[in-house]
Design a protein around this motif. Structure first.
Motif, PDB file in Angstrom:
ATOM      1  N   SER A 149       0.859  -1.190   0.000  1.00 31.33           N
ATOM      2  CA  SER A 149       0.000   0.000   0.000  1.00 31.33           C
ATOM      3  C   SER A 149       0.889   1.231   0.000  1.00 31.33           C
ATOM      4  CB  SER A 149      -0.939   0.012   1.209  1.00 31.33           C
ATOM      5  OG  SER A 149      -0.223   0.135   2.427  1.00 31.33           O
ATOM      6  N   HIS A 150       0.432   2.252  -0.713  1.00 28.19           N
ATOM      7  CA  HIS A 150       1.204   3.487  -0.858  1.00 28.19           C
ATOM      8  C   HIS A 150       0.265   4.672  -0.649  1.00 28.19           C
ATOM      9  CE1 HIS A 150       4.555   1.189  -2.707  1.00 28.19           C
ATOM     10  NE2 HIS A 150       3.575   0.466  -3.201  1.00 28.19           N
ATOM     11  N   GLN A 151       0.560   5.481   0.365  1.00 30.20           N
ATOM     12  CA  GLN A 151      -0.229   6.676   0.636  1.00 30.20           C
ATOM     13  C   GLN A 151       0.674   7.899   0.524  1.00 30.20           C
ATOM     14  OE1 GLN A 151      -3.066   6.548   3.987  1.00 30.20           O
ATOM     15  NE2 GLN A 151      -2.317   4.496   4.441  1.00 30.20           N
ATOM     16  N   ASP A 152       0.210   8.889  -0.220  1.00 31.41           N
ATOM     17  CA  ASP A 152       0.987  10.116  -0.390  1.00 31.41           C
ATOM     18  C   ASP A 152       0.014  11.285  -0.500  1.00 31.41           C
ATOM     19  OD1 ASP A 152       2.939  11.974  -0.785  1.00 31.41           O
ATOM     20  OD2 ASP A 152       3.618  11.224  -2.728  1.00 31.41           O
ATOM     21  N   TYR A 153      -0.051  12.107   0.547  1.00 29.09           N
ATOM     22  CA  TYR A 153      -0.978  13.241   0.586  1.00 29.09           C
ATOM     23  C   TYR A 153      -0.196  14.539   0.779  1.00 29.09           C
ATOM     24  CZ  TYR A 153      -5.061  10.217   0.756  1.00 29.09           C
ATOM     25  OH  TYR A 153      -6.029   9.312   0.436  1.00 29.09           O
TER      26      TYR A 153
ATOM     27  N   LYS B 278      -4.341   5.503   8.950  1.00 27.96           N
ATOM     28  CA  LYS B 278      -4.072   4.298   9.735  1.00 27.96           C
ATOM     29  C   LYS B 278      -3.746   3.129   8.813  1.00 27.96           C
ATOM     30  CE  LYS B 278      -6.550   3.282  13.398  1.00 27.96           C
ATOM     31  NZ  LYS B 278      -7.663   2.811  14.278  1.00 27.96           N
ATOM     32  N   ILE B 279      -2.708   2.394   9.191  1.00 31.00           N
ATOM     33  CA  ILE B 279      -2.349   1.147   8.516  1.00 31.00           C
ATOM     34  C   ILE B 279      -2.409   0.032   9.547  1.00 31.00           C
ATOM     35  CG2 ILE B 279      -0.530  -0.134   7.324  1.00 31.00           C
ATOM     36  CD1 ILE B 279       0.560   2.558   6.334  1.00 31.00           C
TER      37      ILE B 279
ATOM     38  N   ASN C  52       4.443  -4.528   2.480  1.00 28.79           N
ATOM     39  CA  ASN C  52       5.195  -3.293   2.241  1.00 28.79           C
ATOM     40  C   ASN C  52       4.204  -2.134   2.251  1.00 28.79           C
ATOM     41  OD1 ASN C  52       6.969  -1.291   1.546  1.00 28.79           O
ATOM     42  ND2 ASN C  52       7.291  -1.981  -0.556  1.00 28.79           N
ATOM     43  N   ALA C  53       4.211  -1.343   3.307  1.00 31.98           N
ATOM     44  CA  ALA C  53       3.239  -0.264   3.471  1.00 31.98           C
ATOM     45  C   ALA C  53       3.970   1.060   3.674  1.00 31.98           C
ATOM     46  CB  ALA C  53       2.322  -0.546   4.652  1.00 31.98           C
TER      47      ALA C  53
ATOM     48  N   SER D 295       6.523   2.169   6.752  1.00 32.84           N
ATOM     49  CA  SER D 295       7.056   3.476   7.118  1.00 32.84           C
ATOM     50  C   SER D 295       5.937   4.507   7.075  1.00 32.84           C
ATOM     51  CB  SER D 295       8.172   3.895   6.150  1.00 32.84           C
ATOM     52  OG  SER D 295       7.673   4.058   4.840  1.00 32.84           O
ATOM     53  N   HIS D 296       6.064   5.506   7.931  1.00 32.34           N
ATOM     54  CA  HIS D 296       5.112   6.606   7.908  1.00 32.34           C
ATOM     55  C   HIS D 296       5.826   7.869   8.354  1.00 32.34           C
ATOM     56  CE1 HIS D 296       4.456   7.075  12.312  1.00 32.34           C
ATOM     57  NE2 HIS D 296       4.736   5.787  12.348  1.00 32.34           N
TER      58      HIS D 296
END
Length: 437
Positions: free
Chosen positions: A308-312, A327-328, A338-339, A370-371
């Motif tokens: 999962s890939h989050q980019d804001y 939230k992951i 792989n988040a 990673s976050h």
């Protein structure tokens, strides 16, 4: 009578107007009980800690707006992405507009939720999918209780949809204040691919509150690209609830572009139910004045070998407020996950505010997660460099802000969509970005 009481009493009227012999009847009744018990969310709830609905709930909304279908294509043409050929599903004040829509029967099923919920031919699919992804929170349950109209899209196996599908919800403002609750159901079968563009747009400055729910099911090896344009008028508020269930080897991406509206809350939930799944969540927010945009995301990793890939990205000016709560969750069985999650923000005003809270809940031990978040201002050295090359201050700021959000734009797969978003960004920043993509 407050809005909650009005909705509860209106449900009794609504219930008598719909087919009580359908499967959905019991679903609606269970949902209204949940809303009656929970009510509207408040800041006492952790997920709503930084977003208050009090101001927008004070309006005397018309729950069943009376449609005057006098809207012509010329009145709404600018809201379409008309540089490319698309299928179009248009709703006016919550009702389907056949003369503004352009749908197809070319190997796929694109129709109305009102038809899918009532006709026997859709019963099995509705029983298998309707309200099976949406969570039982109060606002989603409220939408379920009043679910009647919206877009129903079923893409069969091995189908590459030739053109993007645009779903457009317009509010005419014929009522002094209007509440709309559209419901979309999208089922994409094995090995199929579809691109969807969604927009909610009010046509005047009367208050509008939209409580929308979209359920998306991506079956094995299916691909869904979903784009949300949120650039509404200053008295329009949107609570957008999107739930996505993914099966083995599927790819689902959602791009959210939030530029306008009074209050916008995006609840975006991904549930991975298979191996080798990829979930992509990206967004750009550029707001000012007293606007409020809240992104609340969840990616639930249930099976191993998924990503999962989050980019804001957020740019906040004047007295605006931004919220990001991501939230992951990685279950014990979800090894080799792989988040990635990032939330980067720029405050261009001393009065602007951003509240950001990335969260990881990891129960597996062989993962890469990673976050991170950043909050800052425009790079002064970059500004000095551009000013020294003869670029005016306003344009220099705009170029830096555009560059800041460009990695999100670069992943948009529809070139005409990318051009439209670039124009909206330029208009929002008050400049002419003089280059083509």
């Amino acid at each position: 009578m407050d809005l909650k009481e009005k909705l509860l009493s209106s449900f009794l009227v609504f219930e008598n107007q719909v087919d009580i012999d359908t499967y959905v009847h019991d679903v609606r009744n269970d949902a209204i009980k949940i809303f009656e018990e929970k009510g509207f969310p408040t800041k006492k709830e952790e997920a709503w800690k930084y977003t208050s609905l009090n101001k927008i709930l004070k309006e005397d909304y018309s729950v069943f707006p009376q449609q005057e279908n006098a809207i012509e294509y010329k009145d709404i043409k600018k809201y379409f992405i008309h540089d490319i050929d698309t299928y179009k599903i248009v709703f006016i004040d919550g009702k389907y507009s056949s003369h503004l829509s352009q749908t197809t029967h070319d190997g796929m099923d694109v129709c109305l939720m009102s038809s899918a919920l009532t006709k026997p031919k859709y019963r099995i699919l509705i029983e298998n999918y309707f309200n099976k992804a949406a969570t039982k929170d109060s606002l989603s349950s409220l939408n379920t209780a009043f679910s009647s109209e919206g877009a129903y899209i079923h893409i069969p196996k091995n189908k590459m949809v030739e053109k993007p599908i645009q779903i457009l919800h317009f509010s005419t403002g014929n009522e002094s204040a209007t509440m709309l609750q559209p419901r979309n159901l999208i089922v994409v079968d094995e090995n199929s691919h579809v691109q969807i563009i969604e927009r909610h747009q009010s046509l005047n400055d009367n208050p509008v509150l939209t409580n929308s729910v979209t359920e998306i099911f991506t079956n094995k090896r299916a691909i869904v690209d979903y784009y949300k344009i949120q650039n509404d008028n200053s008295n329009a508020s949107l609570i957008d609830n999107t739930f996505i269930k993914q099966k083995k080897e599927s790819v689902a991406s959602v791009h959210t572009f939030a530029f306008g509206g009074k209050l916008t809350r995006n609840n975006l939930n991904f549930f991975q139910e298979g191996e080798r799944i990829d979930s992509i969540l990206k967004g750009v927010t550029i707001i000012g004045e007293k606007q409020h945009v809240d992104h609340n995301t969840l990616v639930h990793h249930i099976e191993p070998n998924c990503e999962s890939h989050q980019d804001y990205k957020g740019i906040f000016g004047e007295n605006s407020t931004g919220v990001f709560n991501g939230k992951i969750i990685v279950e014990k069985e979800a090894q080799k996950t792989n988040a990635f999650q990032a939330n980067n923000n720029i405050l261009i005003s001393d009065k602007a505010t951003i509240n950001t809270k990335p969260q990881l809940e990891i129960f597996a031990d062989d993962v890469k997660c990673s976050h991170g978040c950043t909050i800052g201002q425009l790079d002064e050295s970059a500004m000095f460099y551009m000013r020294s090359r003869g670029i005016p201050e306003k344009e220099a700021k705009a170029l830096l802000m555009y560059a800041f959000s460009n990695n999100v734009l670069s992943s948009v797969k529809i070139p005409e969509m990318k051009q439209r978003i670039t124009k909206i960004i330029a208009n929002t920043l008050g400049v002419n970005i003089g280059f083509d993509l």
